[in-house]
Write a protein that holds these residues in place. Structure first.
Motif, short mmCIF file in Angstrom:
data_model
loop_
_atom_site.label_atom_id
_atom_site.label_comp_id
_atom_site.label_asym_id
_atom_site.label_seq_id
_atom_site.Cartn_x
_atom_site.Cartn_y
_atom_site.Cartn_z
N ALA A 184 2.50 2.42 13.44
CA ALA A 184 1.07 2.76 13.46
C ALA A 184 0.79 3.94 12.53
CB ALA A 184 0.62 3.09 14.88
N GLU A 185 1.61 4.98 12.64
CA GLU A 185 1.40 6.17 11.80
C GLU A 185 1.64 5.85 10.32
OE1 GLU A 185 3.68 9.44 13.27
OE2 GLU A 185 2.75 9.37 15.26
N THR A 186 2.64 5.01 10.04
CA THR A 186 2.94 4.64 8.66
C THR A 186 1.76 3.90 8.03
OG1 THR A 186 5.30 4.53 9.11
CG2 THR A 186 4.52 3.34 7.17
N TYR A 187 1.20 2.95 8.75
CA TYR A 187 0.06 2.22 8.20
C TYR A 187 -1.17 3.12 8.07
CZ TYR A 187 2.10 -2.41 7.84
OH TYR A 187 2.85 -3.49 7.44
N TYR A 188 -1.31 4.09 8.95
CA TYR A 188 -2.41 5.06 8.83
C TYR A 188 -2.28 5.83 7.52
CZ TYR A 188 -4.68 9.58 9.23
OH TYR A 188 -5.40 10.71 8.96
N TYR A 189 -1.08 6.39 7.26
CA TYR A 189 -0.87 7.16 6.03
C TYR A 189 -0.97 6.25 4.80
CZ TYR A 189 0.68 11.11 8.86
OH TYR A 189 0.74 12.14 9.75
N TRP A 190 -0.46 5.04 4.93
CA TRP A 190 -0.51 4.09 3.82
C TRP A 190 -1.97 3.78 3.45
CZ3 TRP A 190 2.98 -0.93 4.06
CH2 TRP A 190 3.17 -1.43 2.76
N GLY A 191 -2.78 3.58 4.46
CA GLY A 191 -4.20 3.31 4.22
C GLY A 191 -4.90 4.46 3.52
N ASN A 192 -4.52 5.68 3.90
CA ASN A 192 -5.13 6.85 3.26
C ASN A 192 -4.68 7.01 1.81
OD1 ASN A 192 -6.86 8.75 5.07
ND2 ASN A 192 -5.30 7.92 6.41
N ASN A 193 -3.50 6.47 1.50
CA ASN A 193 -2.99 6.56 0.13
C ASN A 193 -3.43 5.38 -0.74
OD1 ASN A 193 -0.80 8.83 -0.62
ND2 ASN A 193 -0.81 8.48 1.58
N GLU A 194 -3.91 4.32 -0.11
CA GLU A 194 -4.43 3.17 -0.85
C GLU A 194 -5.83 2.84 -0.34
OE1 GLU A 194 -2.03 -0.29 -1.44
OE2 GLU A 194 -0.17 0.87 -1.63
N PRO A 195 -6.84 3.57 -0.81
CA PRO A 195 -8.21 3.41 -0.29
C PRO A 195 -8.73 1.97 -0.27
CG PRO A 195 -8.07 5.30 -1.77
CD PRO A 195 -6.76 4.59 -1.86
N LYS A 196 -8.32 1.15 -1.25
CA LYS A 196 -8.81 -0.23 -1.30
C LYS A 196 -8.33 -1.05 -0.10
CE LYS A 196 -9.38 -0.56 -6.32
NZ LYS A 196 -8.90 -1.22 -7.57
N LYS A 197 -7.19 -0.64 0.46
CA LYS A 197 -6.64 -1.37 1.61
C LYS A 197 -6.80 -0.58 2.91
CE LYS A 197 -3.30 -4.28 -0.79
NZ LYS A 197 -1.91 -4.77 -0.83
N TYR A 198 -7.63 0.46 2.86
CA TYR A 198 -7.76 1.35 4.03
C TYR A 198 -8.11 0.58 5.30
CZ TYR A 198 -9.38 5.07 7.09
OH TYR A 198 -9.54 5.90 8.17
N ASN A 199 -9.16 -0.22 5.25
CA ASN A 199 -9.61 -0.93 6.46
C ASN A 199 -8.54 -1.87 7.00
OD1 ASN A 199 -12.09 0.36 6.46
ND2 ASN A 199 -13.08 -1.22 5.22
N GLU A 200 -7.87 -2.57 6.08
CA GLU A 200 -6.82 -3.52 6.48
C GLU A 200 -5.66 -2.78 7.17
OE1 GLU A 200 -3.32 -6.13 4.29
OE2 GLU A 200 -5.14 -5.61 3.15
N TYR A 201 -5.25 -1.66 6.58
CA TYR A 201 -4.10 -0.93 7.11
C TYR A 201 -4.43 -0.18 8.39
CZ TYR A 201 -1.36 -1.96 2.89
OH TYR A 201 -0.67 -2.59 1.90
N ILE A 202 -5.64 0.32 8.48
CA ILE A 202 -6.04 1.02 9.71
C ILE A 202 -6.11 0.03 10.88
CG2 ILE A 202 -7.97 2.21 10.86
CD1 ILE A 202 -6.26 4.02 9.09
N LYS A 203 -6.60 -1.16 10.60
CA LYS A 203 -6.64 -2.20 11.63
C LYS A 203 -5.22 -2.51 12.11
CE LYS A 203 -8.36 -6.88 12.55
NZ LYS A 203 -9.02 -8.08 11.97
N GLN A 204 -4.29 -2.60 11.15
CA GLN A 204 -2.90 -2.86 11.49
C GLN A 204 -2.31 -1.70 12.30
OE1 GLN A 204 -0.94 -5.87 10.31
NE2 GLN A 204 -0.02 -5.04 12.16
#
Length: 557
Positions: free
Chosen positions: A233-253
């Motif tokens: 969960a934390e990894t996808y949160y940070y990943w989303g913040n580092n890739e704004p275009k995929k933010y919503n997708e990664y935060i949902k994950q």
């Protein structure tokens, strides 16, 4: 009679083995972050066998993990009176002293715990090191120092290596942390946390794809190990913040994985609070409000619920609820106040102060909000991250004085990703605030701040042309002729170097530059003044200011 004695000893031995097995199961539950399950098991052991000081210590430690220090202290003190593992409880009391900022008291307790430790014993060292790491203000270097003693005693001890990995990770020494985690897993391949921590290191290095792969390897080993889903969960949160275009997708994950973590641990109040903390990071404030209401149903008097109600109420537009919740929470001296508490209280006050309909600001409420935000940033500099948008809202409302107050706090964080833009808006806000129609005399102190802010932008980004022209305009208000000429000329140089298209696009600002340079030269160098006024007229033959100024100087076109 002898048969009775033998039977009694056998029963005692069986009970001892059972408690030892229960203790190991409780430790596994703690590692799996199933804290409520661990507490129930440990309470049962302590009740059945009060002489078991190790169980009391582990139970107290769980309470410390859950930030319930008063309950932790009760069990540590009970454990002190036990006959088995009593010394471990000095370590728990030592951590409480660390949290109370009593380093001397902590050291006294730790010394008692380590007194007469056998040469090959490592357990006490590991727990003392973990106390230093788990304290409100962790001391990783001290933990490393203590664990190196344990390593000398038994270098192959998996728990020593795991703790060393955690200490090195906290001390930001990735290489040593990796070696320690690897050694821990090699020493005991059932120590799944060590395997997971190798993925945590990859997460810290922003190698998110590799981190997810490492976590999936852990899941393949044990799909019911809850902590790995929290890490996902934390990894996808940070990943989303580092890739704004995929933010919503990664935060949902991320939120999906956190829910999975909850199902594998528990839905206790403490777990819900951890969930709430993650929802704040993920900015899912609707879900946060729902979680806060569920927490209220479990425990109506727990003050920390007010924090979550305050945060969610602010984000969902319920400003009065946010103010009351946060003020009540902060006013309670027994609560551990964090920087974000003051940030949200300050933001709520700013929003309360700002009447969007009348376009007026309650100065007293606004200043109180700014004071709270400053306090937040003093506690934790990263709290500036949310201020750019706050300042921008005031700026767009043309409330430039208020915008400047926010940006002035934002630029105290020189490592912020918005540092240059915040400086630009700080300078602009101050400049525009000093050009309002009701301003009798510009504020030279504020304008010096604007000049310095534009200077920081220019230093870091020398081709940002608007920083030069606004710096020139600021110096025009300061009546600094030398700097007026300097920065308008630097503006012209940058625009010219970008080519004819850029020059033509900024014709109005170029003319502004020519006219102001000429005006500044008018009293000291008439030839230069004539030269620049003529440059204006070459671009705009009907420019009234340049035409009239040339006449007054006696110059020719």
């Amino acid at each position: 009679m002898n048969r009775l004695k033998i039977l009694s000893f056998a029963l005692l031995a069986t009970a001892g083995i059972t408690h030892a097995q229960d203790l190991e199961q409780a430790k596994k539950a703690i590692d799996a972050e199933q804290y409520e399950k661990a507490k129930a098991m440990l309470k049962s052991i302590v009740q059945a066998k009060p002489s078991n000081g190790r169980a009391a210590f582990l139970l107290g430690n769980v309470y410390l993990t859950q930030n319930i220090a008063d309950s932790a202290k009760i069990y540590f003190q009970k454990g002190m009176a036990a006959t088995e593992g009593a010394k471990l409880n000095y370590i728990g009391l030592g951590q409480i002293e660390l949290d109370n900022k009593n380093a001397a008291g902590a050291q006294t307790n730790f010394d008692q715990a380590l007194k007469d430790v056998k040469k090959k014993d490592t357990e006490e060292y590991v727990y003392v090191a973990r106390a230093y790491m788990s304290a409100d203000k962790p001391d990783y270097k001290k933990a490393i120092e203590i664990l190196n003693k344990a390593k000398l005693a038994n270098p192959a001890d998996a728990q020593v290596q795991l703790a060393l990995g955690d200490a090195y990770y906290g001390d930001k020494n990735q290489n040593e942390a990796y070696a320690a985690y690897r050694n821990a897993f090699q020493a005991d391949n059932t120590l799944i946390r060590a395997k997971m921590q190798l993925g945590v290191l990859l997460k810290g290095a922003k190698a998110y794809t590799e981190a997810v792969k490492a976590y999936n390897d852990v899941i393949a080993t044990n799909p019911n190990y809850g902590p790995v889903y929290r890490e996902l969960a934390e990894t996808y949160y940070y990943w989303g913040n580092n890739e704004p275009k995929k933010y919503n997708e990664y935060i949902k994950q991320a939120l999906t994985y956190y829910e999975k973590y909850m199902t594998l641990t528990d839905y206790s109040l403490t777990s819900r609070m951890r969930h709430a903390d993650f929802l704040i990071l993920a900015k899912d404030y609707k879900a946060l409000e729902v979680e806060a209401e569920k927490m209220k149903q479990i425990d109506k008097v727990n003050p920390r619920i007010l924090r979550y109600l305050g945060y969610s109420a602010y984000e969902n537009g319920n400003i009065d609820v946010a103010l009351k919740s946060l003020q009540d929470f902060i006013a309670n001296p027994s609560n551990k106040i964090i920087a974000r508490d003051y940030l949200y209280l300050g933001l709520a006050k700013l929003k309360k102060a700002n009447n969007a309909e009348t376009k007026t600001v309650d100065a007293t409420m606004f200043n109180a909000g700014v004071a709270d935000i400053k306090k937040s940033v003093e506690m934790e500099i990263t709290m500036t991250g949310d201020l750019s948008e706050v300042g921008k809202k005031f700026y767009e409302q043309k409330l430039f004085k208020e915008a400047a107050a926010i940006y002035e706090i934002a630029v105290t964080n020189v490592n912020s990703k918005n540092y240059l833009l915040d400086n630009f808006y700080l300078g602009n806000s101050i400049y525009y605030d000093n050009t309002r129609k009701d301003v009798v005399k510009p504020d030279p102190v504020a304008l010096q701040k604007a000049d310095a802010a534009f200077g920081k932008v220019i230093e870091a980004s020398p081709t940002t042309q608007d920083a030069y022209i606004f710096r020139a305009r600021t110096n025009r208000l300061l009546e600094n002729e030398e700097n007026i000429i300097k920065y308008y000329e630097e503006y012209l140089k940058v625009v010219n170097e970008k080519g004819k298209e850029e020059f033509d696009k900024n014709k109005t600002k170029v003319i502004e530059s020519y006219n102001n340079i000429a005006a500044s030269y008018a009293n000291t160098d008439k030839a230069k003044a004539n030269e620049y006024f003529n440059k204006t007229l070459a671009l705009d033959p009907t420019n009234a200011y340049a035409t009239e100024s040339l006449k007054s100087l006696g110059g020719k076109r």
